[in-house]
Each structure stands twice: as C-alpha cells, then as structure tokens.
Design a protein around this motif. Sequence first.
Motif, mmCIF file in Angstrom:
data_model
loop_
_atom_site.group_PDB
_atom_site.id
_atom_site.type_symbol
_atom_site.label_atom_id
_atom_site.label_comp_id
_atom_site.label_asym_id
_atom_site.label_seq_id
_atom_site.Cartn_x
_atom_site.Cartn_y
_atom_site.Cartn_z
ATOM 1 N N GLU A 31 -7.258 -7.144 -2.236
ATOM 2 C CA GLU A 31 -7.705 -8.833 -2.354
ATOM 3 C C GLU A 31 -7.493 -8.762 -3.651
ATOM 4 O OE1 GLU A 31 -8.069 -10.536 -0.155
ATOM 5 O OE2 GLU A 31 -8.320 -9.398 1.488
ATOM 6 N N PRO A 32 -6.605 -10.181 -4.470
ATOM 7 C CA PRO A 32 -6.115 -11.341 -3.802
ATOM 8 C C PRO A 32 -4.356 -10.534 -2.975
ATOM 9 C CG PRO A 32 -5.666 -11.795 -5.753
ATOM 10 C CD PRO A 32 -6.374 -10.554 -5.744
ATOM 11 N N ARG A 33 -4.563 -11.410 -1.349
ATOM 12 C CA ARG A 33 -3.277 -11.209 -0.950
ATOM 13 C C ARG A 33 -2.300 -11.478 -1.934
ATOM 14 N NH1 ARG A 33 -4.095 -6.509 1.340
ATOM 15 N NH2 ARG A 33 -2.073 -6.809 2.491
ATOM 16 N N GLY A 34 -1.032 -10.430 -1.966
ATOM 17 C CA GLY A 34 0.072 -11.458 -2.752
ATOM 18 C C GLY A 34 0.011 -11.028 -4.050
ATOM 19 N N LEU A 35 -0.620 -10.385 -4.620
ATOM 20 C CA LEU A 35 -0.816 -10.050 -6.031
ATOM 21 C C LEU A 35 -0.240 -9.027 -5.741
ATOM 22 C CD1 LEU A 35 -2.299 -9.676 -8.651
ATOM 23 C CD2 LEU A 35 -3.851 -7.872 -7.761
ATOM 24 N N GLU A 36 1.070 -9.278 -7.182
ATOM 25 C CA GLU A 36 1.948 -7.827 -7.935
ATOM 26 C C GLU A 36 1.491 -7.432 -8.706
ATOM 27 O OE1 GLU A 36 5.520 -5.414 -8.083
ATOM 28 O OE2 GLU A 36 5.038 -6.904 -6.064
ATOM 29 N N ASP A 37 1.177 -5.989 -9.086
ATOM 30 C CA ASP A 37 0.502 -5.535 -9.810
ATOM 31 C C ASP A 37 0.818 -4.518 -10.647
ATOM 32 O OD1 ASP A 37 -0.900 -4.542 -12.208
ATOM 33 O OD2 ASP A 37 -2.413 -4.794 -11.255
ATOM 34 N N PRO A 38 2.373 -4.665 -11.404
ATOM 35 C CA PRO A 38 2.639 -3.305 -11.339
ATOM 36 C C PRO A 38 1.582 -1.788 -12.088
ATOM 37 C CG PRO A 38 3.854 -5.541 -13.010
ATOM 38 C CD PRO A 38 2.338 -5.686 -12.405
ATOM 39 N N GLY A 39 1.191 -2.253 -12.985
ATOM 40 C CA GLY A 39 0.576 -1.015 -12.861
ATOM 41 C C GLY A 39 0.107 -0.120 -11.957
ATOM 42 N N GLN A 40 -0.473 -1.293 -11.330
ATOM 43 C CA GLN A 40 -1.306 -0.529 -9.364
ATOM 44 C C GLN A 40 -0.038 -0.547 -8.516
ATOM 45 O OE1 GLN A 40 -4.032 -0.777 -7.552
ATOM 46 N NE2 GLN A 40 -3.296 0.980 -6.908
ATOM 47 N N ARG A 41 1.404 -0.540 -8.982
ATOM 48 C CA ARG A 41 2.493 -0.015 -8.125
ATOM 49 C C ARG A 41 2.883 1.020 -8.581
ATOM 50 N NH1 ARG A 41 5.749 -4.011 -5.225
ATOM 51 N NH2 ARG A 41 6.816 -2.214 -4.126
ATOM 52 N N VAL A 42 2.462 1.381 -9.763
ATOM 53 C CA VAL A 42 3.161 2.943 -10.591
ATOM 54 C C VAL A 42 2.156 3.456 -9.744
ATOM 55 C CG1 VAL A 42 3.179 4.255 -12.142
ATOM 56 C CG2 VAL A 42 4.189 1.656 -12.441
ATOM 57 N N GLU A 43 0.709 3.521 -10.083
ATOM 58 C CA GLU A 43 -0.259 3.945 -9.341
ATOM 59 C C GLU A 43 -0.103 4.224 -7.952
ATOM 60 O OE1 GLU A 43 -3.873 6.305 -9.513
ATOM 61 O OE2 GLU A 43 -1.834 5.434 -11.395
ATOM 62 N N ASP A 44 0.499 3.406 -6.791
ATOM 63 C CA ASP A 44 1.007 3.154 -5.989
ATOM 64 C C ASP A 44 1.572 5.179 -5.517
ATOM 65 O OD1 ASP A 44 -0.644 1.967 -5.499
ATOM 66 O OD2 ASP A 44 0.313 -0.055 -4.948
ATOM 67 N N LEU A 45 2.995 4.550 -6.480
ATOM 68 C CA LEU A 45 4.033 6.254 -6.382
ATOM 69 C C LEU A 45 3.325 6.894 -6.024
ATOM 70 C CD1 LEU A 45 6.685 3.526 -7.466
ATOM 71 C CD2 LEU A 45 6.566 4.580 -5.123
ATOM 72 N N LYS A 46 2.647 7.133 -7.100
ATOM 73 C CA LYS A 46 1.271 8.619 -8.147
ATOM 74 C C LYS A 46 1.158 9.102 -7.143
ATOM 75 C CE LYS A 46 2.622 7.700 -13.128
ATOM 76 N NZ LYS A 46 1.896 8.337 -14.481
ATOM 77 N N ALA A 47 -0.133 7.955 -6.301
ATOM 78 C CA ALA A 47 -0.529 8.499 -4.907
ATOM 79 C C ALA A 47 0.145 8.781 -4.196
ATOM 80 C CB ALA A 47 -1.378 7.444 -4.470
ATOM 81 N N ALA A 48 0.699 8.561 -3.912
ATOM 82 C CA ALA A 48 2.328 8.518 -2.322
ATOM 83 C C ALA A 48 2.155 10.023 -2.820
ATOM 84 C CB ALA A 48 3.245 7.311 -2.662
ATOM 85 N N VAL A 49 2.851 10.139 -4.403
ATOM 86 C CA VAL A 49 2.875 11.793 -4.390
ATOM 87 C C VAL A 49 1.564 13.173 -4.225
ATOM 88 C CG1 VAL A 49 4.239 13.242 -5.648
ATOM 89 C CG2 VAL A 49 4.913 10.903 -6.099
ATOM 90 N N SER A 50 0.554 11.791 -4.327
ATOM 91 C CA SER A 50 -0.684 13.286 -4.254
ATOM 92 C C SER A 50 -1.304 13.359 -2.518
ATOM 93 C CB SER A 50 -1.961 12.411 -4.855
ATOM 94 O OG SER A 50 -1.038 12.330 -5.824
ATOM 95 N N PHE A 51 -0.846 12.466 -2.224
ATOM 96 C CA PHE A 51 -0.686 12.967 -0.154
ATOM 97 C C PHE A 51 0.341 13.707 0.199
ATOM 98 C CE2 PHE A 51 1.347 11.331 3.644
ATOM 99 C CZ PHE A 51 0.124 11.442 4.172
ATOM 100 N N LEU A 52 1.762 13.506 -0.588
ATOM 101 C CA LEU A 52 2.203 14.369 0.139
ATOM 102 C C LEU A 52 2.523 15.697 -0.688
ATOM 103 C CD1 LEU A 52 5.866 12.568 -0.184
ATOM 104 C CD2 LEU A 52 5.191 13.048 1.888
ATOM 105 N N THR A 53 1.193 15.594 -1.457
ATOM 106 C CA THR A 53 1.354 17.527 -2.358
ATOM 107 C C THR A 53 -0.012 17.955 -0.852
ATOM 108 O OG1 THR A 53 -0.501 17.039 -3.101
ATOM 109 C CG2 THR A 53 1.677 16.826 -4.484
#
Length: 305
Positions: A75-97
């Motif tokens: 929250e809030p819905r529709g937030l575009e946060d570049p730092g979070q978007r980069v973190e999401d990609l890294k978290a996705a890598v962590s998930f795959l490992t």
Amino acid sequence: MRTDVTFSSAGLKIAGHLYTPDGETAGPPRPAIVVGHPGTGVKEQASGLYARRLAERGFVTLAFDAAYQGESEGEPRGLEDPGQRVEDLKAAVSFLTTHDEVDPDRIGALGICASGGYALAATATDPRIRAVGAVSAVDMSRQFRLGADGAQDPAVVEGMLAAASAARTAEARGADVQRFPVFPATEEEARAGGPHVYEGWEYYCTPRAQHPRSAKALTWTSVDRIAAFDAFASVALIAPRPLLLVVGRAAVTSWMSVEAFQKAYGTKELAWIEGASHVDLYDKDAYVTPAVEKLGDFFAAHLAV
C-alpha cells in the motif's frame, strides 16, 4: 506447466507464476530466468508471454507482479517505486535459488520496458544474475524527464514534480492517496497523443491485452521517486557478465537501449527487430518470435543449457 507462487520482497508478499519446461519437476537442475513486466503491467501480460515462451526452450522462468501492483502486496496501490522494483527482481532471484529444479549458478534476468531498466540496475549489483536481457528497455526516469522520444519540454516534469509535492502535502493533511491516470480516457484522446501513446492505450485499455489488475493510475508519490532514479547509472558494473538489448527498429524509445548499450562494457549486443515498435514487442507474434529466438540463444549460450 505454470504454478502460482509467492515470495517475500522487503517484507511484502510478491505473487508470481513459475513456468517449468513440459511440466517437468524432476531431473538435473535447470537454468532459470526472472522476467519483469512493463510499467503498469502484470504477470499475465507481456512478461508471462515471454516467460512461457522461454520455458518452452528449456528454462525455468518466473514472471511476477511488482510490489504495490497486480496480486502482490503493498500500500498504496499503484505506487511505482524504482528501488522496490529492483529489490523485487533480486528477491525473485533469491526465490529461484531455493528451488530444487533450479541451478542457482545459472540464473538470468529479463526485463521488458520499465523492467528492462530495472533489470540492468539489479544485475549491476547482484552477481548471482549471470546474464541479463531486455526488450524495449526504458529507464523510467528518462521517460518522465525527457519523454519517450527524448525531446520533452523540461516544463513537463517540473509540473509533475510540483503536483507530486502538492499531493504529499494533501495526504499529510488527511486527504486520500492522490493518483494520476496513466492512459488517455478515450481512443480519440489516445490517437491525438501520437502513435506511441495510442499503442500503449490499445495494449492496456482494449481487449488486445487489457487486464483488470493492470494499473491504470499511479500514485503521485511515484513521480519524485522515478525522477531521481537512473537505471543506467551502474550499467558498467554488469561486465564481464553478458548483456543483450532487444529493440524494435521503429520504437520511439530505442534511443534508451542505444544509450544503455553505449554505457556497457564487455560482452554486449544490441539486437534490432525490423519493423517493430516499442509495444509491438509485447505481444505481436511476428516480432515476439524473433525476439524470443534471440533471447533463447543468448541465455542458452551464457547460462549453458
């Protein structure tokens, strides 16, 4: 085979679709690719299409919704946060490992549009990502500051920053979250905005690819976050890992891929898809197929399928 999955990114639950080749879950660990969606997109659109097509070529792939968007938490819905978007990609890598079917030493990243820029930033500072590709790459900061064509009047972003500041003040005084529409309200308005604006409107706002969870508005508090971010600032750190930028010859945004390519070192390639515009590469098979072939060969070579 597609499986619904979730993983954590900075304490938020991220919703994803995990694709495995031919439904296989046994056998030796496979190379994997994290796939990020365009700005305002969701995993059921372009990123899911590329994830599925690459899974057909033997990769485990993961498409997911960014935090604050789609089925993911925040929250809030529709937030575009570049730092979070980069973190999401890294978290996705962590998930795959953590998955038995994935070889943690053979993980790549693919970003489409805004995620093309975010994937470059994530890869630059996360050596677990062994190869990175982008389709119609966009740095959201350049898009907001300079426009899709790089020729926007500076007064536009100045006005947006003023509106973002006013929204922060209003919210501090108790107002609801302030948002602005991403797309024109009608086809007539979209056509008046030019081919690039109309393409985006047609993809996201008509039966061509519309999805109920795709964001049609962003929070004003996204604007200053985006304006201060530079997805290409650390591109040089990607080397010696390989980089592939796939871009449509007719894309008004192609200058951003060219700029990223020029900033990169080591093994790099700028692959042009003749006749394709920016949005054509989201879903039109005549352009997606050669893009997937290029990406598939790239990841196969550098993740050693």
